[in-house]
Design an enzyme around this catalytic site. Structure first.
Site, mmCIF file in Angstrom:
data_model
loop_
_atom_site.group_PDB
_atom_site.id
_atom_site.type_symbol
_atom_site.label_atom_id
_atom_site.label_comp_id
_atom_site.label_asym_id
_atom_site.label_seq_id
_atom_site.Cartn_x
_atom_site.Cartn_y
_atom_site.Cartn_z
ATOM 1 N N LYS A 13 16.212 13.717 23.904
ATOM 2 C CA LYS A 13 15.960 12.857 23.161
ATOM 3 C C LYS A 13 15.575 11.472 23.357
ATOM 4 O O LYS A 13 14.713 10.667 22.674
ATOM 5 C CB LYS A 13 17.370 12.702 22.312
ATOM 6 C CG LYS A 13 17.824 13.904 21.685
ATOM 7 C CD LYS A 13 19.184 13.891 21.041
ATOM 8 C CE LYS A 13 20.289 13.260 21.929
ATOM 9 N NZ LYS A 13 20.862 14.099 23.105
ATOM 10 N N ARG A 88 26.781 11.944 15.533
ATOM 11 C CA ARG A 88 27.095 12.851 16.469
ATOM 12 C C ARG A 88 28.268 13.733 15.813
ATOM 13 O O ARG A 88 28.604 14.680 16.419
ATOM 14 C CB ARG A 88 27.805 12.335 17.628
ATOM 15 C CG ARG A 88 26.727 12.486 18.721
ATOM 16 C CD ARG A 88 27.428 11.870 20.313
ATOM 17 N NE ARG A 88 27.008 12.342 21.392
ATOM 18 C CZ ARG A 88 25.782 11.423 22.187
ATOM 19 N NH1 ARG A 88 25.436 10.377 21.648
ATOM 20 N NH2 ARG A 88 25.808 12.147 23.175
ATOM 21 N N ARG A 127 19.110 13.489 36.522
ATOM 22 C CA ARG A 127 18.507 12.341 35.788
ATOM 23 C C ARG A 127 19.242 11.000 36.534
ATOM 24 O O ARG A 127 20.149 10.877 36.986
ATOM 25 C CB ARG A 127 19.421 12.168 34.374
ATOM 26 C CG ARG A 127 18.712 11.183 33.480
ATOM 27 C CD ARG A 127 19.021 11.415 32.156
ATOM 28 N NE ARG A 127 20.168 11.459 31.737
ATOM 29 C CZ ARG A 127 20.713 11.690 30.462
ATOM 30 N NH1 ARG A 127 19.885 11.902 29.400
ATOM 31 N NH2 ARG A 127 22.083 11.806 30.113
ATOM 32 N N ARG A 160 23.928 8.125 36.127
ATOM 33 C CA ARG A 160 25.084 8.084 35.208
ATOM 34 C C ARG A 160 26.519 8.491 35.609
ATOM 35 O O ARG A 160 26.385 9.889 36.170
ATOM 36 C CB ARG A 160 24.793 8.402 33.836
ATOM 37 C CG ARG A 160 23.903 7.318 33.066
ATOM 38 C CD ARG A 160 23.344 7.942 31.707
ATOM 39 N NE ARG A 160 24.519 8.727 30.831
ATOM 40 C CZ ARG A 160 24.023 8.890 29.681
ATOM 41 N NH1 ARG A 160 22.864 8.914 29.291
ATOM 42 N NH2 ARG A 160 24.932 9.685 28.786
ATOM 43 N N ARG A 171 30.466 17.627 28.015
ATOM 44 C CA ARG A 171 29.624 16.814 27.035
ATOM 45 C C ARG A 171 29.206 18.035 26.189
ATOM 46 O O ARG A 171 28.746 18.005 24.937
ATOM 47 C CB ARG A 171 28.560 16.064 27.550
ATOM 48 C CG ARG A 171 29.398 14.995 28.183
ATOM 49 C CD ARG A 171 28.461 13.970 29.003
ATOM 50 N NE ARG A 171 27.051 13.363 28.533
ATOM 51 C CZ ARG A 171 25.995 13.161 29.231
ATOM 52 N NH1 ARG A 171 26.013 13.414 30.362
ATOM 53 N NH2 ARG A 171 25.174 12.640 28.482
HETATM 54 P P1 AMP Z 1 24.257 9.462 25.411
HETATM 55 O O1 AMP Z 1 23.648 8.402 26.072
HETATM 56 O O2 AMP Z 1 23.675 9.541 24.015
HETATM 57 O O3 AMP Z 1 24.581 10.737 26.000
HETATM 58 O O4 AMP Z 1 25.898 8.923 25.296
HETATM 59 C C1 AMP Z 1 26.544 8.626 26.301
HETATM 60 C C2 AMP Z 1 28.247 8.878 25.563
HETATM 61 O O5 AMP Z 1 28.451 7.799 24.771
HETATM 62 C C3 AMP Z 1 28.689 10.097 24.990
HETATM 63 O O6 AMP Z 1 28.876 11.140 25.817
HETATM 64 C C4 AMP Z 1 29.812 9.478 24.163
HETATM 65 O O7 AMP Z 1 30.923 9.291 24.805
HETATM 66 C C5 AMP Z 1 29.391 7.974 23.971
HETATM 67 N N1 AMP Z 1 28.478 8.117 22.429
HETATM 68 C C6 AMP Z 1 27.265 8.003 22.371
HETATM 69 N N2 AMP Z 1 27.024 7.830 21.104
HETATM 70 C C7 AMP Z 1 27.951 8.345 20.440
HETATM 71 C C8 AMP Z 1 28.266 8.601 18.969
HETATM 72 N N3 AMP Z 1 27.278 8.561 18.045
HETATM 73 N N4 AMP Z 1 29.700 8.971 18.883
HETATM 74 C C9 AMP Z 1 30.600 8.950 19.715
HETATM 75 N N5 AMP Z 1 30.362 8.827 20.945
HETATM 76 C C10 AMP Z 1 29.154 8.431 21.414
#
Ligand code: AMP
Length: 218
Positions: A13, A88, A127, A160, A171
């Protein structure tokens, strides 16, 4: 063009949102990037979010909804955007629908990137991202020209915290339980398109553009 990108962690994404945003001058709104920035600056939001993120869990809905409400309020009314990583959960999706209804600027299309589970772990653990400009690379599929250095700004490429294998598995579970139900929510609204997210970044980008074209977007 107002879009939501859905899909499990590792579906691509963020990479596709970055490309699309550059190509069509859209704003990429990545809640993960916003949170990571807050964590690294140790702001109140960052301090609150860190423990959830480290475990691969979700930051509470009220925090995320408040954050996205502010972010959308600060956008020019005519700028298009891609939401990457939000919503989410069902409450987040419902809150977003309400915010956009009030702004009379609904989402045009929700794109779901579909990738077999076995590929996701490999994509995530390989990544790397630039510590300065946050551009995303992959050790095998999208390597930088010089090892561990960003092609764009010469920043250092880092992994990360939450891309380590144990956290990745959590996750993916959280995605299945909390986020996958959104596919039904948007399908019912007749704005969902599913894209095969397997294969090269270019191949997926072509599929994405075809879907947008066929929906008269762009
Ligand atoms: P991402 O980079 O989108 O994979 O987000 C990394 C982490 O940020 C996720 O594993 C969550 O802990 C937190 N996070 C990001 N977006 C959300 C969301 N919309 N709702 C809740 N937690 C989020």
């Amino acid at each position: 063009m107002r879009l939501i990108f859905l899909g499990p962690p590792g579906a691509g994404k963020g990479t596709q949102a970055q490309r699309l945003a550059e190509r069509y001058s859209l704003v990429k709104i990545s809640t993960g990037d916003i949170l990571r920035e807050a964590v690294s600056r140790k702001t109140p939001l960052g301090l609150q979010a860190k423990s959830f993120m480290d475990k691969g869990g979700l930051v509470p809905d009220d925090v995320m909804i408040g954050l996205i409400r502010e972010r959308l309020k600060n956008l020019d009314s005519d700028s298009g955007y891609v939401l990457d990583g939000f919503p989410r959960t069902l409450p987040q999706a419902q809150a977003l629908s309400k915010i956009l209804e009030d702004q009379k600027a609904p989402i045009d299309r929700v794109i779901s990137f579909e990738v077999p589970k076995r590929d996701l772990v490999r994509r995530l653990t390989g990544r790397r991202s630039c510590n300065l400009c946050k551009r995303v690379y992959h050790l095998d599929f999208n390597a930088s020209k010089q090892a561990n250095r960003c092609d764009m700004c010469d920043g250092v490429l880092v992994q990360r915290e939450d891309d380590r294998e144990e956290t990745v598995r959590n996750r993916l579970k959280v995605y299945e339980k909390e986020t996958a139900p959104l596919l039904k929510y948007y399908d019912k609204k007749k704005i969902l398109s599913r894209i095969d997210g397997a294969g090269s970044i270019d191949a997926v980008f072509d599929r994405l553009q075809k879907v947008l074209n066929s929906n008269n977007l762009q």
